[in-house]
Scaffold this active site. Structure first.
Site, PDB file in Angstrom:
ATOM      1  N   SER A 168      29.457  53.227  97.373  1.00 14.95           N
ATOM      2  CA  SER A 168      30.291  54.426  96.841  1.00 14.95           C
ATOM      3  C   SER A 168      29.384  55.430  97.758  1.00 14.95           C
ATOM      4  O   SER A 168      29.160  55.715  98.239  1.00 14.95           O
ATOM      5  CB  SER A 168      30.763  54.079  95.120  1.00 14.95           C
ATOM      6  OG  SER A 168      31.707  55.585  94.850  1.00 14.95           O
ATOM      7  N   ASP A 296      42.856  53.262  97.792  1.00 16.97           N
ATOM      8  CA  ASP A 296      41.202  53.980  96.326  1.00 16.97           C
ATOM      9  C   ASP A 296      41.645  54.418  95.911  1.00 16.97           C
ATOM     10  O   ASP A 296      42.704  55.704  96.981  1.00 16.97           O
ATOM     11  CB  ASP A 296      40.488  54.077  97.913  1.00 16.97           C
ATOM     12  CG  ASP A 296      38.661  54.090  96.686  1.00 16.97           C
ATOM     13  OD1 ASP A 296      38.973  55.187  95.457  1.00 16.97           O
ATOM     14  OD2 ASP A 296      37.648  54.089  97.191  1.00 16.97           O
ATOM     15  N   HIS A 324      38.564  51.084  94.169  1.00 17.46           N
ATOM     16  CA  HIS A 324      37.449  51.319  94.372  1.00 17.46           C
ATOM     17  C   HIS A 324      36.210  50.595  94.125  1.00 17.46           C
ATOM     18  O   HIS A 324      36.558  50.370  92.253  1.00 17.46           O
ATOM     19  CB  HIS A 324      37.519  53.162  94.030  1.00 17.46           C
ATOM     20  CG  HIS A 324      35.933  53.725  93.955  1.00 17.46           C
ATOM     21  ND1 HIS A 324      35.492  54.460  95.374  1.00 17.46           N
ATOM     22  CD2 HIS A 324      34.684  53.910  93.954  1.00 17.46           C
ATOM     23  CE1 HIS A 324      34.594  54.755  95.344  1.00 17.46           C
ATOM     24  NE2 HIS A 324      34.068  54.860  94.329  1.00 17.46           N
TER      25      HIS A 324
END
Length: 353
Positions: A168, A296, A324
Site C-alpha cells: 500500500s 480494490d 486491498h
C-alpha cells in the site's frame, strides 16, 4: 497472482466483493503456519537526530508447520554461486501498519519457510513509540526508503540478494525510490514488488473519502493518525494548527494540515501529485512487480497503469479479485499465504516477458 480469483465462499463481484476480500483476510484469515513469527527489534539513529525501529525475523524461532494443500508449492530455487548467502526480504508496511500487520506476518512466515532473512523497517512513529523529529512519514518518502535500503545493502553486502516489498503506502514509496534511482537501484536491490499501492494518490484519496470507504476505512485510519499528530504537536508546539487537525474528517484534510506541510509540500494537492508513482513507472530499471486488484475499494481500477505506460523491467499483475492487500485463499476461514509465496517466487525468478 495475475489470474487470482477469490474463493467461492467470499463475495467476488462489485463493491461487496472488494470490501469482503479486504476486511475478512485482515481480520480473520490465517496468516502463518504453526507458531507466530517472532521478531527481534533493532533501533537505528537517523541522520536528522531521530530514530526508526526495524523488526528482524528471529531465525531461532520454531519452524513452521507443513503447508496445507491449498498453499502452492514454491518455485524451484535457482542455484546460487558458491559462498552466496541467504536472501534478505525487506518489507515496507502500509499506512499505520507494522510488523504485526497480517501481510507482514504472512511474508515473515514465508521467508521463514524458505530460509530467507527478513526485516520490517517501521516508518517514523509506527513501531509503538512516537518518533522525535517534527515529521512523520508519507507515501512518496523515497529518500527514507533509499537511506534504509542502502544501509541494509551495506550490511548484507557479503551475503545474498536483497529483495524489497512495499505494501500500500509502502509500495508507492518503494516504487518512487526505484524511479528516482533508475539504473543505480540494481546495485541495492535485485528486485522490488508493490502490493495494492495507490499509484495515483489523488484517485485513491478521492475514493477512500467517499461513501462506505469514508465511514469505515477513513475512520479507521484517522482513529490512530489524529492522536499521534496531537502527540507530535505536544512535542513541537506550534507545528501545525490544532483546530484544523481536530476538524479533519478525511485524509485530504488531514494531509493538508499535517502530512503535506511537515514534509515540504505546499498542500495535499501538491503532495499527492509529487508523491504518486504512476507517472514515473517508465523510469524503473530494476525488476519490479506491481500487483493491484481491480476491485480494490480505494485504489480505483481506472487509476491503474496500462502496460504501455511502464518500462520493460516492470510487470503488472491486475487480477479482477483481491481487494486491498487481501487475496485470501483456501477453505473458510481462509489464509493469506498464497500472496507472499507468489510474490517471492516472482522476485526470485522474475518473469518480464
Amino acid at each position: 497472482m495475475g489470474g487470482y480469483r477469490a474463493p467461492g465462499w467470499l463475495p467476488g463481484r462489485g463493491a461487496l466483493g472488494g470490501n469482503a476480500q479486504t476486511i475478512w483476510p485482515a481480520l480473520w484469515s490465517r496468516r502463518h503456519l504453526g507458531p507466530r513469527p517472532r521478531f527481534v527489534r533493532e533501533r537505528w539513529s537517523t541522520p536528522d537526530g531521530d530514530f526508526i525501529d526495524l523488526d528482524w525475523l528471529d531465525a531461532a524461532a520454531p519452524a513452521p508447520d507443513p503447508a496445507p494443500a491449498s498453499v502452492p508449492a514454491p518455485a524451484p530455487a535457482r542455484p546460487r554461486a558458491a559462498g552466496a548467502g541467504r536472501p534478505l526480504l525487506v518489507l515496507f508496511h502500509g499506512l499505520e501498519g507494522s510488523s504485526a500487520s497480517h501481510y507482514a506476518l504472512a511474508f515473515a512466515d514465508e521467508a521463514r519457510r524458505r530460509g530467507w532473512d527478513a526485516v520490517v523497517p517501521h516508518f517514523r512513529g509506527c513501531s509503538g513509540e512516537l518518533n522525535l523529529a517534527p515529521r512523520a512519514y508519507h507515501s512518496g518518502d523515497h529518500e527514507e526508503i533509499g537511506w534504509i535500503l542502502a544501509r541494509l545493502r551495506a550490511r548484507h553486502a557479503a551475503a545474498g540478494p536483497l529483495f524489497a516489498v512495499g505494501v500500500s503506502l509502502g509500495g508507492n514509496a518503494l516504487l518512487r525510490w526505484a524511479e528516482e534511482q533508475g539504473e543505480a537501484a540494481a546495485a541495492v536491490a535485485q528486485g522490488v514488488a508493490a502490493i495494492s499501492a495507490p499509484l495515483d494518490l489523488a484517485a485513491g484519496g478521492r475514493a477512500i473519502g467517499e461513501g462506505f470507504n469514508r465511514l469505515v476505512y477513513t475512520r479507521m485510519f484517522l482513529r490512530t493518525m489524529k492522536p499521534k499528530a496531537l502527540r507530535k504537536l505536544a512535542q513541537h508546539p506550534g507545528l501545525f494548527d490544532r483546530e484544523r487537525l481536530l476538524a479533519a474528517r478525511d485524509l485530504y484534510a488531514f494531509d493538508d494540515v499535517f502530512t503535506a506541510p511537515l514534509h515540504g509540500f505546499r498542500g495535499t494537492d501538491d503532495y499527492w501529485a509529487r508523491g504518486s508513482a504512476r507517472p514515473h513507472l517508465a523510469r524503473i530499471r530494476v525488476p519490479a512487480l506491481v500487483l493491484n486488484a481491480r476491485n480494490d475499494p480505494f485504489v480505483p481500477a481506472c487509476s491503474l497503469p496500462r502496460p504501455d505506460e511502464v518500462g520493460r523491467r516492470v510487470r503488472l499483475w491486475q487480477p479482477a479479485h483481491g481487494g486491498h492487500v487481501g487475496f485470501p485463499d483456501g477453505a473458510p476461514r481462509g489464509h493469506v499465504l498464497t500472496l507472499p509465496r507468489r510474490v517471492m517466487d516472482w522476485l526470485a525468478a522474475p518473469d518480464l516477458a
